[in-house]
Design an enzyme around this catalytic site. Sequence first.
Site, PDB file in Angstrom:
ATOM      1  N   GLY A 177      -4.516  -4.402  -3.770  1.00  0.00           N
ATOM      2  CA  GLY A 177      -5.490  -3.334  -4.005  1.00  0.00           C
ATOM      3  C   GLY A 177      -4.706  -2.098  -4.371  1.00  0.00           C
ATOM      4  O   GLY A 177      -4.041  -1.495  -3.530  1.00  0.00           O
ATOM      5  N   HIS A 178      -4.716  -1.747  -5.647  1.00  0.00           N
ATOM      6  CA  HIS A 178      -3.911  -0.621  -6.135  1.00  0.00           C
ATOM      7  C   HIS A 178      -4.832   0.496  -6.596  1.00  0.00           C
ATOM      8  O   HIS A 178      -5.714   0.272  -7.416  1.00  0.00           O
ATOM      9  CB  HIS A 178      -3.028  -1.069  -7.308  1.00  0.00           C
ATOM     10  CG  HIS A 178      -2.068  -2.163  -6.934  1.00  0.00           C
ATOM     11  ND1 HIS A 178      -1.396  -2.921  -7.850  1.00  0.00           N
ATOM     12  CD2 HIS A 178      -1.683  -2.626  -5.720  1.00  0.00           C
ATOM     13  CE1 HIS A 178      -0.623  -3.792  -7.212  1.00  0.00           C
ATOM     14  NE2 HIS A 178      -0.789  -3.636  -5.923  1.00  0.00           N
ATOM     15  N   LYS A 193       1.812   2.090  -5.054  1.00  0.00           N
ATOM     16  CA  LYS A 193       2.358   1.502  -6.293  1.00  0.00           C
ATOM     17  C   LYS A 193       1.444   1.799  -7.487  1.00  0.00           C
ATOM     18  O   LYS A 193       1.919   2.054  -8.588  1.00  0.00           O
ATOM     19  CB  LYS A 193       2.531  -0.022  -6.127  1.00  0.00           C
ATOM     20  CG  LYS A 193       3.526  -0.402  -5.026  1.00  0.00           C
ATOM     21  CD  LYS A 193       3.619  -1.902  -4.856  1.00  0.00           C
ATOM     22  CE  LYS A 193       2.378  -2.524  -4.285  1.00  0.00           C
ATOM     23  NZ  LYS A 193       2.055  -2.112  -2.898  1.00  0.00           N
ATOM     24  N   ASP A 231       0.812  -1.223   0.000  1.00  0.00           N
ATOM     25  CA  ASP A 231       0.000   0.000   0.000  1.00  0.00           C
ATOM     26  C   ASP A 231       0.843   1.269   0.000  1.00  0.00           C
ATOM     27  O   ASP A 231       0.433   2.306   0.530  1.00  0.00           O
ATOM     28  CB  ASP A 231      -0.959   0.015   1.216  1.00  0.00           C
ATOM     29  CG  ASP A 231      -1.884  -1.181   1.212  1.00  0.00           C
ATOM     30  OD1 ASP A 231      -2.266  -1.612   0.121  1.00  0.00           O
ATOM     31  OD2 ASP A 231      -2.215  -1.674   2.311  1.00  0.00           O
ATOM     32  N   GLN A 254       1.951  -6.106  -3.232  1.00  0.00           N
ATOM     33  CA  GLN A 254       2.415  -6.211  -1.840  1.00  0.00           C
ATOM     34  C   GLN A 254       3.717  -5.418  -1.649  1.00  0.00           C
ATOM     35  O   GLN A 254       3.856  -4.384  -2.259  1.00  0.00           O
ATOM     36  CB  GLN A 254       2.567  -7.692  -1.417  1.00  0.00           C
ATOM     37  CG  GLN A 254       1.232  -8.417  -1.245  1.00  0.00           C
ATOM     38  CD  GLN A 254       0.584  -8.863  -2.539  1.00  0.00           C
ATOM     39  OE1 GLN A 254       1.224  -9.462  -3.368  1.00  0.00           O
ATOM     40  NE2 GLN A 254      -0.680  -8.567  -2.712  1.00  0.00           N
TER      41      GLN A 254
HETATM   42  P1  GDP Z   1      -0.717   0.316  -3.521  1.00  0.00           P
HETATM   43  O1  GDP Z   1      -1.334  -0.940  -3.015  1.00  0.00           O
HETATM   44  O2  GDP Z   1       0.745   0.388  -3.276  1.00  0.00           O
HETATM   45  O3  GDP Z   1      -1.066   0.606  -4.959  1.00  0.00           O
HETATM   46  O4  GDP Z   1      -1.352   1.507  -2.653  1.00  0.00           O
HETATM   47  P2  GDP Z   1      -2.914   1.686  -2.274  1.00  0.00           P
HETATM   48  O5  GDP Z   1      -3.629   2.189  -3.480  1.00  0.00           O
HETATM   49  O6  GDP Z   1      -3.422   0.474  -1.592  1.00  0.00           O
HETATM   50  O7  GDP Z   1      -2.804   2.802  -1.154  1.00  0.00           O
HETATM   51  C1  GDP Z   1      -2.195   4.032  -1.409  1.00  0.00           C
HETATM   52  C2  GDP Z   1      -3.233   5.148  -1.161  1.00  0.00           C
HETATM   53  O8  GDP Z   1      -2.574   6.380  -1.108  1.00  0.00           O
HETATM   54  C3  GDP Z   1      -4.264   5.281  -2.271  1.00  0.00           C
HETATM   55  O9  GDP Z   1      -5.481   5.703  -1.703  1.00  0.00           O
HETATM   56  C4  GDP Z   1      -3.680   6.365  -3.161  1.00  0.00           C
HETATM   57  O10 GDP Z   1      -4.675   7.092  -3.894  1.00  0.00           O
HETATM   58  C5  GDP Z   1      -3.040   7.255  -2.140  1.00  0.00           C
HETATM   59  N1  GDP Z   1      -1.848   7.995  -2.588  1.00  0.00           N
HETATM   60  C6  GDP Z   1      -0.837   7.592  -3.378  1.00  0.00           C
HETATM   61  N2  GDP Z   1       0.123   8.541  -3.453  1.00  0.00           N
HETATM   62  C7  GDP Z   1      -0.305   9.574  -2.682  1.00  0.00           C
HETATM   63  C8  GDP Z   1       0.258  10.837  -2.320  1.00  0.00           C
HETATM   64  O11 GDP Z   1       1.360  11.206  -2.725  1.00  0.00           O
HETATM   65  N3  GDP Z   1      -0.483  11.615  -1.467  1.00  0.00           N
HETATM   66  C9  GDP Z   1      -1.704  11.232  -0.981  1.00  0.00           C
HETATM   67  N4  GDP Z   1      -2.355  12.035  -0.151  1.00  0.00           N
HETATM   68  N5  GDP Z   1      -2.256  10.045  -1.309  1.00  0.00           N
HETATM   69  C10 GDP Z   1      -1.561   9.227  -2.131  1.00  0.00           C
HETATM   70  P1  IMO Z   2      -0.953  -4.210  -2.153  1.00  0.00           P
HETATM   71  O1  IMO Z   2      -0.526  -4.788  -3.465  1.00  0.00           O
HETATM   72  C1  IMO Z   2      -0.990  -4.584   2.192  1.00  0.00           C
HETATM   73  C2  IMO Z   2      -1.118  -8.667   3.816  1.00  0.00           C
HETATM   74  C3  IMO Z   2      -2.378  -9.118   4.527  1.00  0.00           C
HETATM   75  C4  IMO Z   2      -1.796 -10.084   5.540  1.00  0.00           C
HETATM   76  C5  IMO Z   2      -0.669 -10.747   4.743  1.00  0.00           C
HETATM   77  C6  IMO Z   2      -1.055 -12.082   4.130  1.00  0.00           C
HETATM   78  O2  IMO Z   2      -2.224  -3.447  -2.212  1.00  0.00           O
HETATM   79  O3  IMO Z   2       0.171  -3.452  -1.526  1.00  0.00           O
HETATM   80  P2  IMO Z   2      -2.553 -12.765   2.039  1.00  0.00           P
HETATM   81  O4  IMO Z   2      -4.005 -12.558   1.756  1.00  0.00           O
HETATM   82  O5  IMO Z   2      -1.640 -12.183   1.011  1.00  0.00           O
HETATM   83  O6  IMO Z   2      -2.230 -14.208   2.332  1.00  0.00           O
HETATM   84  O7  IMO Z   2      -2.283 -11.963   3.427  1.00  0.00           O
HETATM   85  O8  IMO Z   2      -0.334  -9.846   3.715  1.00  0.00           O
HETATM   86  N1  IMO Z   2      -1.340  -8.163   2.443  1.00  0.00           N
HETATM   87  C7  IMO Z   2      -1.258  -6.866   2.100  1.00  0.00           C
HETATM   88  N2  IMO Z   2      -1.040  -5.762   2.861  1.00  0.00           N
HETATM   89  N3  IMO Z   2      -1.115  -4.473   0.853  1.00  0.00           N
HETATM   90  C8  IMO Z   2      -1.306  -5.566   0.075  1.00  0.00           C
HETATM   91  O9  IMO Z   2      -1.295  -5.508  -1.258  1.00  0.00           O
HETATM   92  C9  IMO Z   2      -1.428  -6.827   0.708  1.00  0.00           C
HETATM   93  N4  IMO Z   2      -1.633  -8.094   0.255  1.00  0.00           N
HETATM   94  C10 IMO Z   2      -1.570  -8.881   1.334  1.00  0.00           C
HETATM   95  O10 IMO Z   2      -3.035  -8.025   5.148  1.00  0.00           O
HETATM   96  O11 IMO Z   2      -1.209  -9.378   6.600  1.00  0.00           O
HETATM   97 MG    MG Z   3      -2.881  -1.578  -1.762  1.00  0.00          MG
END
Ligand code: GDP
Ligand code: IMO
Ligand code: MG
Length: 423
Positions: A40-41, A16, A13, A223
């Site tokens: 979840g991206h 990415k 999270d 991840q």
């Molecule tokens: P990922 O799993 O690495 O793709 O990240 P997620 O999408 O799960 O979580 C990142 C969150 O931060 C999302 O809600 C993005 O829209 C938000 N985000 C990404 N870059 C920035 C930033 O520079 N500033 C802010 N405020 N939000 C950001």
């Molecule tokens: P993105 O790509 C954050 C965590 C779960 C749990 C552990 C194992 O959005 O960064 P799993 O279902 O993979 O067997 O769970 O890994 N986890 C993540 N945490 N971002 C993710 O993906 C994750 N995918 C799995 O919360 O602790």
């Molecule tokens: Mg994510």
Amino acid sequence: MSATVLVGAQWGDEGKGKAIDRIAPDTDIVIRYQGGNNAGHTVFADGVKLGLHLIPSSILHARPVPMLGDGVVIDPEALFAEIDALAAHGIDCSRLKISGNAHLTMPYHRALDGVIERHLGRAQLGTTKKGIGPTYADKAARIGIRVQDLLDVKIFEQKLEINVREKNAVLSKIYNRMPLDGKQILAQYAAFAERLGPHIADTGRLVHDALTAGQAVLFEGAQGTLLDIDHGTYPFVTSSSPAAGGACTGTGIGPRFIDRVVGICKAYTTRVGAGPFPTELLDEVGDHLGAVGAEFGVTTGRKRRCGWLDAVLLRYAARLNSLSDLFLTKLDVLSGLETVRIATAYVCDGQRTEVFPANQTLFHHAEPVYEELPGWSDDLSSAKKFGDLPANAQRFVERVEELGGVPIRWIGVGPGRDETIER
Ligand code: GDP
Ligand code: IMO
Ligand code: MG
């Protein structure tokens, strides 16, 4: 030739999705190399906010061909739900290519993920319950069913029969659950096969040929480094290889092709699920980061644990992935804090260390040593270049660069594609 791996430098999270969306327009292929719909991206561009799980985060761009490599695990039901949701936004996934070697997540994997977690009780990992661990377990046990098996009904039926027999015995005799109906699964997956068929391709060869022809390929990690099955905070990890090395095994590309590895790192740290987290904040600063950063999971909606940036972990990620550049996200979330902290070292059992402890018990007991820097209160979202940032924010970025030992090439100042400073 240009082969770039994009990898999460923390526990996932990191942003990415945003980083891929920003970097992807100039590439020819974007290929996911591991994980499944546990990811979840978020992509936020042109007024559209997308939550992606299996589809590469470049999907809004016309040029790159989206691909799912050999190391990905695919739940067809989830994949088609995502493709249909994107179609409702006018986004076309017909060019998606899927490796025949990718493994299929089956209904019994999802069922097992749930019951195994319940069985672990207080020791549970807090998985996403998408069946990821059980799918990779079957892959390693060599009883998994692969995407290409869908192309041969006889083989598929044979493999399914063996699995359903074994899984039903486990589900009913060990976990006291209802057995699953193999015939129903067969019919459901036969329908999936029809739809998946046109997407199945020799992705490894396509990527190799593209690189050989001088095209640009982006390897999209899901991840993050500390969730890597071999190098993360085991057992509180996922079941695949998010670290940059996984890009080769997860797509079938030799390591000599890779010429750039971009780490994505938040200006603070978050973690979802159980496991050690030395810089976790259980106070109002942690609440501030969670609220301002909107730290809720894209896949499960769970509240993310929040804490200060940890330079010990950043150096570990830099070493493990041989990071060449860093994309520092969410600097704007730190605005409004009087002071900001970075962990520069740990004290483990009375001993100070600046490196990630190889021993799990030591890491569980690590006490962070903090450096405190002056904060800033300005809204950063309109900053277009480094010089637009308040002096204290610049100082923070420069200090992260020094402590991590990796140049920071991009800085996120908001969730939107354009809310990014490029240096
Ligand atoms: P990922 O799993 O690495 O793709 O990240 P997620 O999408 O799960 O979580 C990142 C969150 O931060 C999302 O809600 C993005 O829209 C938000 N985000 C990404 N870059 C920035 C930033 O520079 N500033 C802010 N405020 N939000 C950001
Ligand atoms: P993105 O790509 C954050 C965590 C779960 C749990 C552990 C194992 O959005 O960064 P799993 O279902 O993979 O067997 O769970 O890994 N986890 C993540 N945490 N971002 C993710 O993906 C994750 N995918 C799995 O919360 O602790
Ligand atoms: Mg994510």
